[in-house]
Design a protein around this motif. Structure first.
Motif, mmCIF file in Angstrom:
data_model
loop_
_atom_site.group_PDB
_atom_site.id
_atom_site.type_symbol
_atom_site.label_atom_id
_atom_site.label_comp_id
_atom_site.label_asym_id
_atom_site.label_seq_id
_atom_site.Cartn_x
_atom_site.Cartn_y
_atom_site.Cartn_z
ATOM 1 N N ILE A 1 0.837 -1.206 0.000
ATOM 2 C CA ILE A 1 0.000 0.000 0.000
ATOM 3 C C ILE A 1 0.869 1.253 0.000
ATOM 4 O O ILE A 1 0.598 2.222 -0.725
ATOM 5 N N ARG A 2 1.923 1.242 0.812
ATOM 6 C CA ARG A 2 2.801 2.410 0.847
ATOM 7 C C ARG A 2 3.493 2.625 -0.499
ATOM 8 O O ARG A 2 3.625 3.759 -0.973
ATOM 9 N N GLN A 3 3.931 1.526 -1.138
ATOM 10 C CA GLN A 3 4.557 1.664 -2.453
ATOM 11 C C GLN A 3 3.564 2.184 -3.493
ATOM 12 O O GLN A 3 3.885 3.069 -4.296
ATOM 13 N N ALA A 4 2.360 1.597 -3.464
ATOM 14 C CA ALA A 4 1.354 2.044 -4.424
ATOM 15 C C ALA A 4 0.969 3.492 -4.186
ATOM 16 O O ALA A 4 0.706 4.250 -5.130
ATOM 17 N N ASN A 5 0.938 3.890 -2.926
ATOM 18 C CA ASN A 5 0.599 5.276 -2.604
ATOM 19 C C ASN A 5 1.633 6.238 -3.180
ATOM 20 O O ASN A 5 1.286 7.256 -3.794
ATOM 21 N N ALA A 6 2.907 5.902 -3.002
ATOM 22 C CA ALA A 6 3.957 6.778 -3.528
ATOM 23 C C ALA A 6 3.903 6.847 -5.052
ATOM 24 O O ALA A 6 4.011 7.930 -5.647
ATOM 25 N N ALA A 7 3.717 5.682 -5.698
ATOM 26 C CA ALA A 7 3.656 5.680 -7.163
ATOM 27 C C ALA A 7 2.432 6.430 -7.669
ATOM 28 O O ALA A 7 2.498 7.162 -8.663
ATOM 29 N N SER A 8 1.292 6.270 -6.980
ATOM 30 C CA SER A 8 0.067 6.944 -7.410
ATOM 31 C C SER A 8 0.184 8.452 -7.252
ATOM 32 O O SER A 8 -0.284 9.217 -8.104
ATOM 33 N N VAL A 9 0.801 8.886 -6.167
ATOM 34 C CA VAL A 9 0.993 10.328 -5.969
ATOM 35 C C VAL A 9 1.877 10.903 -7.068
ATOM 36 O O VAL A 9 1.612 11.989 -7.610
ATOM 37 N N SER A 10 2.919 10.163 -7.444
ATOM 38 C CA SER A 10 3.800 10.632 -8.519
ATOM 39 C C SER A 10 3.046 10.714 -9.844
ATOM 40 O O SER A 10 3.176 11.697 -10.592
ATOM 41 N N ASP A 11 2.244 9.678 -10.127
ATOM 42 C CA ASP A 11 1.455 9.705 -11.363
ATOM 43 C C ASP A 11 0.462 10.857 -11.359
ATOM 44 O O ASP A 11 0.244 11.522 -12.380
ATOM 45 N N PHE A 12 -0.153 11.095 -10.210
ATOM 46 C CA PHE A 12 -1.134 12.183 -10.119
ATOM 47 C C PHE A 12 -0.470 13.541 -10.335
ATOM 48 O O PHE A 12 -1.001 14.400 -11.043
ATOM 49 N N LYS A 13 0.693 13.731 -9.733
ATOM 50 C CA LYS A 13 1.398 15.001 -9.911
ATOM 51 C C LYS A 13 1.809 15.197 -11.368
ATOM 52 O O LYS A 13 1.736 16.317 -11.896
ATOM 53 N N ALA A 14 2.228 14.111 -12.017
ATOM 54 C CA ALA A 14 2.588 14.223 -13.435
ATOM 55 C C ALA A 14 1.370 14.582 -14.278
ATOM 56 O O ALA A 14 1.446 15.417 -15.190
ATOM 57 N N SER A 15 0.226 13.961 -13.973
ATOM 58 C CA SER A 15 -1.001 14.285 -14.710
ATOM 59 C C SER A 15 -1.419 15.730 -14.475
ATOM 60 O O SER A 15 -1.876 16.418 -15.401
ATOM 61 N N VAL A 16 -1.269 16.195 -13.241
ATOM 62 C CA VAL A 16 -1.615 17.588 -12.934
ATOM 63 C C VAL A 16 -0.718 18.545 -13.708
ATOM 64 O O VAL A 16 -1.178 19.563 -14.247
ATOM 65 N N ALA A 17 0.575 18.222 -13.793
ATOM 66 C CA ALA A 17 1.502 19.093 -14.523
ATOM 67 C C ALA A 17 1.139 19.164 -16.004
ATOM 68 O O ALA A 17 1.119 20.244 -16.608
#
Length: 314
Positions: A108-124
Motif C-alpha cells: 500500500i505504501r509503495q502504491a501510494n507513492a507511485a500513485s501520488v507521482s502519477d497524479f502530480k505528473a497528470s496535474v503538470a
C-alpha cells in the motif's frame, strides 16, 4: 495513460484475491432442538411413569438416571459445538496468518507513492494544456471585444452549431437533390439519353442555381448589414445581382426545356437568342412551372446561406 496508477491497480487486484479454496460464508452454531431430544428420549412418557411412581422422592438431593441422561445429552452437544469452534478458530487463525498484513501495508505504501507521482505528473500535463487553452481564450475574448467595439455591436454572436448547423447544411443538400430530380423529369423529354440525361443536365443547372445563391448570400449579400457605407452598397448590389442572376438562370433552364424538345443540336445558342429577343416568351405552362420551382429553390438556398453564419459579416 494506461500505465498510470498501475501499482495501485495491481494492489487492488491482489487484495481481492483469496488465499484459500473456500467460499466466504458466516455460519452460526445450530440451536439445540429441545423437542427432538424430548422425542428421542421419551421424556414426557418417562416423566409421567416416574411421577406416578413418586420417583424421585421429594427429599432427594441427587439427580436420577433420567436427569443424568439429559445432562449427558446436552454435554455431548456442547462438546461437539466446542470442537467445531476450535476447528473454526484454527482455520480462521491460519487464514489471518496468510493475509500477511505487513506485506500488504508495504504494498500500500509503495502504491501510494507511485500513485501520488502519477497524479502530480497528470496535474503538470493538465496545467500546461490549460495554460495554452486559457491564453487562446483570452486572445479570443480580446478580439471579440475589439470587434464589437469597432462595429458598434451589443448583441452576442449568433453562431450556428450542433443540430441547427447540421440541419441547415442538410437542407441545402436536400434542395439540390429535390431540384435535380424535379428538373430532370422536365428535361428528360428532349434529351436523347432519356431520364438519365435529363438528370445530368438538371444537376448542372441545380448546382449553378443553388451554388450561386449560397455563395452570394454567404460572402456578399450579408454586407448589407455592415456598418460602413461601402459595405452596405456592396451588399445591396449583391442582392440585386443575385435576383437578376437567379431569374436569368431559371429562365434559361425553362427556355432550354422548350428548345431541347425540338432541336437536337444548337439548343444552347437558341436559348441565348430567345433570352435576348423575348425572355418571357415561354409557351408551355410546364416551362413556367420549371422556372417557378427553380426560382423558389434558389431563394430557399439564399435565405439558408444567409443564416449559416452570423448575419453580420466579419
Amino acid at each position: 495513460m494506461g500505465s498510470k496508477f498501475e501499482k495501485l491497480n495491481r494492489l487492488r487486484e491482489s487484495l481481492r484475491e483469496s488465499n484459500h479454496d473456500f467460499r466466504a460464508s458466516t455460519q452460526l452454531f445450530s440451536s439445540l432442538d429441545v423437542a427432538k431430544i424430548d422425542r428421542d428420549m421419551d421424556l414426557a412418557g418417562r416423566g409421567k411413569e416416574r411421577g406416578e411412581a413418586n420417583q424421585p422422592p421429594k427429599n432427594t438431593k441427587n439427580l436420577d438416571d433420567v436427569e443424568h441422561a439429559i445432562i449427558e445429552r446436552v454435554e455431548d452437544e456442547k462438546k461437539a459445538s466446542y470442537h467445531t469452534l476450535e476447528d473454526s478458530l484454527q482455520l480462521l487463525g491460519g487464514r489471518l496468518a496468510g493475509l500477511d498484513f505487513e506485506e500488504q501495508f508495504g504494498l500500500i505504501r509503495q502504491a501510494n507513492a507511485a500513485s501520488v507521482s502519477d497524479f502530480k505528473a497528470s496535474v503538470a500535463v493538465g496545467l500546461d494544456e490549460l495554460h495554452g487553452l486559457r491564453r487562446a481564450l483570452n486572445d479570443a475574448e480580446k478580439e471579440h471585444s475589439w470587434f464589437k467595439e469597432k462595429h458598434g455591436l451589443v448583441r452576442a454572436a449568433r453562431v450556428q452549431h450542433g443540430v441547427a448547423h447540421v440541419f441547415r447544411l442538410s437542407l441545402l443538400l436536400f434542395l439540390f437533390l429535390i431540384e435535380t430530380a424535379m428538373n430532370g423529369s422536365f428535361l428528360a423529354k428532349g434529351n436523347e439519353q432519356g431520364f438519365f440525361g435529363g438528370i445530368l443536365e438538371a444537376a448542372a443547372f441545380s448546382f449553378i442555381n443553388i451554388g450561386a445563391a449560397l455563395l452570394l448570400a454567404v460572402f456578399c449579400a450579408r454586407l448589407v448589414t455592415h456598418r460602413s457605407i461601402f459595405g452596405k452598397l456592396v451588399g445591396i448590389g449583391s442582392i440585386i445581382f443575385y435576383v437578376a442572376l437567379a431569374v436569368t438562370i431559371n429562365l434559361a433552364l425553362a427556355h432550354y426545356r422548350e428548345v431541347s424538345g425540338t432541336l437536337a443540336d444548337g439548343a444552347g445558342a437558341e436559348v441565348i437568342r430567345n433570352l435576348r429577343a423575348d425572355p418571357a416568351g415561354l409557351t408551355d405552362v410546364k416551362s413556367w412551372l420549371l422556372f417557378g420551382i427553380g426560382l423558389m429553390f434558389s431563394l430557399f438556398a439564399f435565405i439558408d446561406g444567409w443564416f449559416v453564419f452570423d448575419p453580420y459579416p466579419g
